[in-house]
Design a protein around this motif. Structure first.
Motif, PDB file in Angstrom:
ATOM      1  N   VAL A  19     -35.377  16.566 -38.058  1.00 36.49           N
ATOM      2  CA  VAL A  19     -36.142  16.110 -39.215  1.00 36.49           C
ATOM      3  C   VAL A  19     -37.594  16.478 -38.931  1.00 36.49           C
ATOM      4  CG1 VAL A  19     -36.893  14.108 -40.545  1.00 36.49           C
ATOM      5  CG2 VAL A  19     -34.535  14.240 -39.728  1.00 36.49           C
ATOM      6  N   ARG A  20     -38.199  17.172 -39.859  1.00 37.49           N
ATOM      7  CA  ARG A  20     -39.579  17.641 -39.691  1.00 37.49           C
ATOM      8  C   ARG A  20     -40.478  16.796 -40.579  1.00 37.49           C
ATOM      9  NH1 ARG A  20     -42.695  22.198 -42.129  1.00 37.49           N
ATOM     10  NH2 ARG A  20     -44.024  23.036 -40.481  1.00 37.49           N
ATOM     11  N   VAL A  21     -41.448  16.120 -39.957  1.00 40.72           N
ATOM     12  CA  VAL A  21     -42.397  15.279 -40.679  1.00 40.72           C
ATOM     13  C   VAL A  21     -43.770  15.932 -40.568  1.00 40.72           C
ATOM     14  CG1 VAL A  21     -43.423  12.975 -40.863  1.00 40.72           C
ATOM     15  CG2 VAL A  21     -41.056  13.224 -40.054  1.00 40.72           C
ATOM     16  N   VAL A  22     -44.379  16.206 -41.712  1.00 41.37           N
ATOM     17  CA  VAL A  22     -45.711  16.803 -41.738  1.00 41.37           C
ATOM     18  C   VAL A  22     -46.656  15.818 -42.414  1.00 41.37           C
ATOM     19  CG1 VAL A  22     -47.116  18.744 -42.528  1.00 41.37           C
ATOM     20  CG2 VAL A  22     -44.706  19.114 -41.920  1.00 41.37           C
ATOM     21  N   VAL A  23     -47.703  15.425 -41.695  1.00 40.32           N
ATOM     22  CA  VAL A  23     -48.719  14.539 -42.255  1.00 40.32           C
ATOM     23  C   VAL A  23     -50.002  15.358 -42.374  1.00 40.32           C
ATOM     24  CG1 VAL A  23     -50.026  12.409 -41.982  1.00 40.32           C
ATOM     25  CG2 VAL A  23     -47.661  12.534 -41.156  1.00 40.32           C
ATOM     26  N   SER A  24     -50.444  15.569 -43.597  1.00 40.65           N
ATOM     27  CA  SER A  24     -51.682  16.306 -43.858  1.00 40.65           C
ATOM     28  C   SER A  24     -52.736  15.316 -44.323  1.00 40.65           C
ATOM     29  CB  SER A  24     -51.458  17.361 -44.939  1.00 40.65           C
ATOM     30  OG  SER A  24     -50.425  18.240 -44.568  1.00 40.65           O
ATOM     31  N   HIS A  25     -53.909  15.394 -43.714  1.00 41.43           N
ATOM     32  CA  HIS A  25     -55.016  14.541 -44.141  1.00 41.43           C
ATOM     33  C   HIS A  25     -56.276  15.384 -44.064  1.00 41.43           C
ATOM     34  CE1 HIS A  25     -55.257  13.879 -39.725  1.00 41.43           C
ATOM     35  NE2 HIS A  25     -53.964  13.743 -39.854  1.00 41.43           N
ATOM     36  N   GLY A  26     -56.843  15.613 -45.231  1.00 41.40           N
ATOM     37  CA  GLY A  26     -57.982  16.524 -45.304  1.00 41.40           C
ATOM     38  C   GLY A  26     -57.547  17.912 -44.878  1.00 41.40           C
ATOM     39  N   GLU A  27     -58.289  18.496 -43.945  1.00 43.18           N
ATOM     40  CA  GLU A  27     -57.940  19.820 -43.441  1.00 43.18           C
ATOM     41  C   GLU A  27     -57.019  19.754 -42.229  1.00 43.18           C
ATOM     42  OE1 GLU A  27     -61.407  22.164 -42.828  1.00 43.18           O
ATOM     43  OE2 GLU A  27     -62.202  21.762 -44.819  1.00 43.18           O
ATOM     44  N   ASP A  28     -56.775  18.571 -41.706  1.00 45.83           N
ATOM     45  CA  ASP A  28     -55.927  18.394 -40.522  1.00 45.83           C
ATOM     46  C   ASP A  28     -54.470  18.253 -40.913  1.00 45.83           C
ATOM     47  OD1 ASP A  28     -58.179  18.431 -38.893  1.00 45.83           O
ATOM     48  OD2 ASP A  28     -58.440  16.261 -39.031  1.00 45.83           O
ATOM     49  N   GLU A  29     -53.604  18.659 -39.994  1.00 49.87           N
ATOM     50  CA  GLU A  29     -52.163  18.560 -40.233  1.00 49.87           C
ATOM     51  C   GLU A  29     -51.473  18.240 -38.917  1.00 49.87           C
ATOM     52  OE1 GLU A  29     -49.846  21.248 -43.059  1.00 49.87           O
ATOM     53  OE2 GLU A  29     -49.411  22.112 -41.093  1.00 49.87           O
ATOM     54  N   GLU A  30     -50.597  17.276 -38.946  1.00 51.20           N
ATOM     55  CA  GLU A  30     -49.814  16.876 -37.773  1.00 51.20           C
ATOM     56  C   GLU A  30     -48.350  17.109 -38.095  1.00 51.20           C
ATOM     57  OE1 GLU A  30     -49.340  15.354 -33.931  1.00 51.20           O
ATOM     58  OE2 GLU A  30     -51.267  15.497 -34.972  1.00 51.20           O
ATOM     59  N   ILE A  31     -47.638  17.818 -37.214  1.00 52.16           N
ATOM     60  CA  ILE A  31     -46.216  18.089 -37.408  1.00 52.16           C
ATOM     61  C   ILE A  31     -45.438  17.426 -36.285  1.00 52.16           C
ATOM     62  CG2 ILE A  31     -44.424  19.858 -37.533  1.00 52.16           C
ATOM     63  CD1 ILE A  31     -46.618  21.784 -38.528  1.00 52.16           C
ATOM     64  N   VAL A  32     -44.430  16.634 -36.663  1.00 54.43           N
ATOM     65  CA  VAL A  32     -43.564  15.976 -35.696  1.00 54.43           C
ATOM     66  C   VAL A  32     -42.133  16.362 -36.020  1.00 54.43           C
ATOM     67  CG1 VAL A  32     -42.785  13.755 -34.773  1.00 54.43           C
ATOM     68  CG2 VAL A  32     -45.155  14.028 -35.523  1.00 54.43           C
ATOM     69  N   LYS A  33     -41.417  16.838 -35.010  1.00 56.14           N
ATOM     70  CA  LYS A  33     -40.008  17.181 -35.194  1.00 56.14           C
ATOM     71  C   LYS A  33     -39.181  16.165 -34.418  1.00 56.14           C
ATOM     72  CE  LYS A  33     -40.940  22.051 -35.879  1.00 56.14           C
ATOM     73  NZ  LYS A  33     -40.682  23.426 -35.439  1.00 56.14           N
ATOM     74  N   LEU A  34     -38.287  15.491 -35.132  1.00 56.32           N
ATOM     75  CA  LEU A  34     -37.477  14.427 -34.545  1.00 56.32           C
ATOM     76  C   LEU A  34     -36.007  14.807 -34.570  1.00 56.32           C
ATOM     77  CD1 LEU A  34     -39.098  11.462 -36.494  1.00 56.32           C
ATOM     78  CD2 LEU A  34     -39.596  12.127 -34.139  1.00 56.32           C
ATOM     79  N   SER A  35     -35.286  14.413 -33.530  1.00 57.63           N
ATOM     80  CA  SER A  35     -33.836  14.550 -33.574  1.00 57.63           C
ATOM     81  C   SER A  35     -33.318  13.546 -34.602  1.00 57.63           C
ATOM     82  CB  SER A  35     -33.231  14.262 -32.201  1.00 57.63           C
ATOM     83  OG  SER A  35     -33.417  12.893 -31.864  1.00 57.63           O
ATOM     84  N   ILE A  36     -32.082  13.693 -35.011  1.00 58.94           N
ATOM     85  CA  ILE A  36     -31.512  12.755 -35.990  1.00 58.94           C
ATOM     86  C   ILE A  36     -31.525  11.325 -35.445  1.00 58.94           C
ATOM     87  CG2 ILE A  36     -29.441  12.160 -37.323  1.00 58.94           C
ATOM     88  CD1 ILE A  36     -31.030  14.648 -38.337  1.00 58.94           C
ATOM     89  N   PRO A  37     -31.114  11.079 -34.178  1.00 54.97           N
ATOM     90  CA  PRO A  37     -31.208   9.707 -33.665  1.00 54.97           C
ATOM     91  C   PRO A  37     -32.646   9.176 -33.645  1.00 54.97           C
ATOM     92  CG  PRO A  37     -29.726  10.984 -32.285  1.00 54.97           C
ATOM     93  CD  PRO A  37     -30.389  11.955 -33.226  1.00 54.97           C
ATOM     94  N   GLU A  38     -33.620  10.007 -33.305  1.00 56.47           N
ATOM     95  CA  GLU A  38     -35.022   9.573 -33.319  1.00 56.47           C
ATOM     96  C   GLU A  38     -35.465   9.243 -34.736  1.00 56.47           C
ATOM     97  OE1 GLU A  38     -37.013  12.032 -29.624  1.00 56.47           O
ATOM     98  OE2 GLU A  38     -36.632  13.107 -31.506  1.00 56.47           O
ATOM     99  N   ALA A  39     -35.055  10.048 -35.704  1.00 49.25           N
ATOM    100  CA  ALA A  39     -35.416   9.797 -37.097  1.00 49.25           C
ATOM    101  C   ALA A  39     -34.802   8.485 -37.586  1.00 49.25           C
ATOM    102  CB  ALA A  39     -34.967  10.960 -37.979  1.00 49.25           C
ATOM    103  N   ARG A  40     -33.555   8.230 -37.200  1.00 48.98           N
ATOM    104  CA  ARG A  40     -32.919   6.959 -37.580  1.00 48.98           C
ATOM    105  C   ARG A  40     -33.647   5.771 -36.966  1.00 48.98           C
ATOM    106  NH1 ARG A  40     -27.597   8.014 -39.748  1.00 48.98           N
ATOM    107  NH2 ARG A  40     -26.923  10.092 -39.131  1.00 48.98           N
ATOM    108  N   GLU A  41     -34.059   5.909 -35.703  1.00 43.36           N
ATOM    109  CA  GLU A  41     -34.793   4.835 -35.029  1.00 43.36           C
ATOM    110  C   GLU A  41     -36.136   4.598 -35.714  1.00 43.36           C
ATOM    111  OE1 GLU A  41     -36.649   3.696 -30.654  1.00 43.36           O
ATOM    112  OE2 GLU A  41     -35.419   5.496 -30.849  1.00 43.36           O
ATOM    113  N   LEU A  42     -36.836   5.682 -36.058  1.00 40.56           N
ATOM    114  CA  LEU A  42     -38.110   5.553 -36.760  1.00 40.56           C
ATOM    115  C   LEU A  42     -37.916   4.875 -38.115  1.00 40.56           C
ATOM    116  CD1 LEU A  42     -41.128   6.076 -37.111  1.00 40.56           C
ATOM    117  CD2 LEU A  42     -40.535   8.364 -37.945  1.00 40.56           C
TER     118      LEU A  42
END
Length: 62
Positions: A19-42
């Motif tokens: 699962v790929r989560v992209v958080v963009s704020h202004g000109e900054d961007e943070e990308i987090v890639k989670l396994s399915i179990p990590e995504a479920r835990e989150l």
């Protein structure tokens, strides 16, 4: 799926077996890639935190 306000954009997509989560704020961007179990835990932790917040906002502190 995406959530958006004037300053922040959150995008969640499936990328193979992650699962790929992209958080963009202004000109900054943070990308987090989670396994399915990590995504479920989150997801579970976020749900618990939001439910806790909803309960706390109804409690008056005098």
């Amino acid at each position: 799926m995406g959530i958006m306000d004037t300053e922040r954009k959150i995008t969640v997509d499936i990328e193979r077996n992650r699962v790929r989560v992209v958080v963009s704020h202004g000109e900054d961007e943070e990308i987090v890639k989670l396994s399915i179990p990590e995504a479920r835990e989150l997801m579970s932790k976020m749900q618990d935190t939001i439910l806790d917040y909803d309960q706390r906002k109804h409690v008056r502190i005098d």
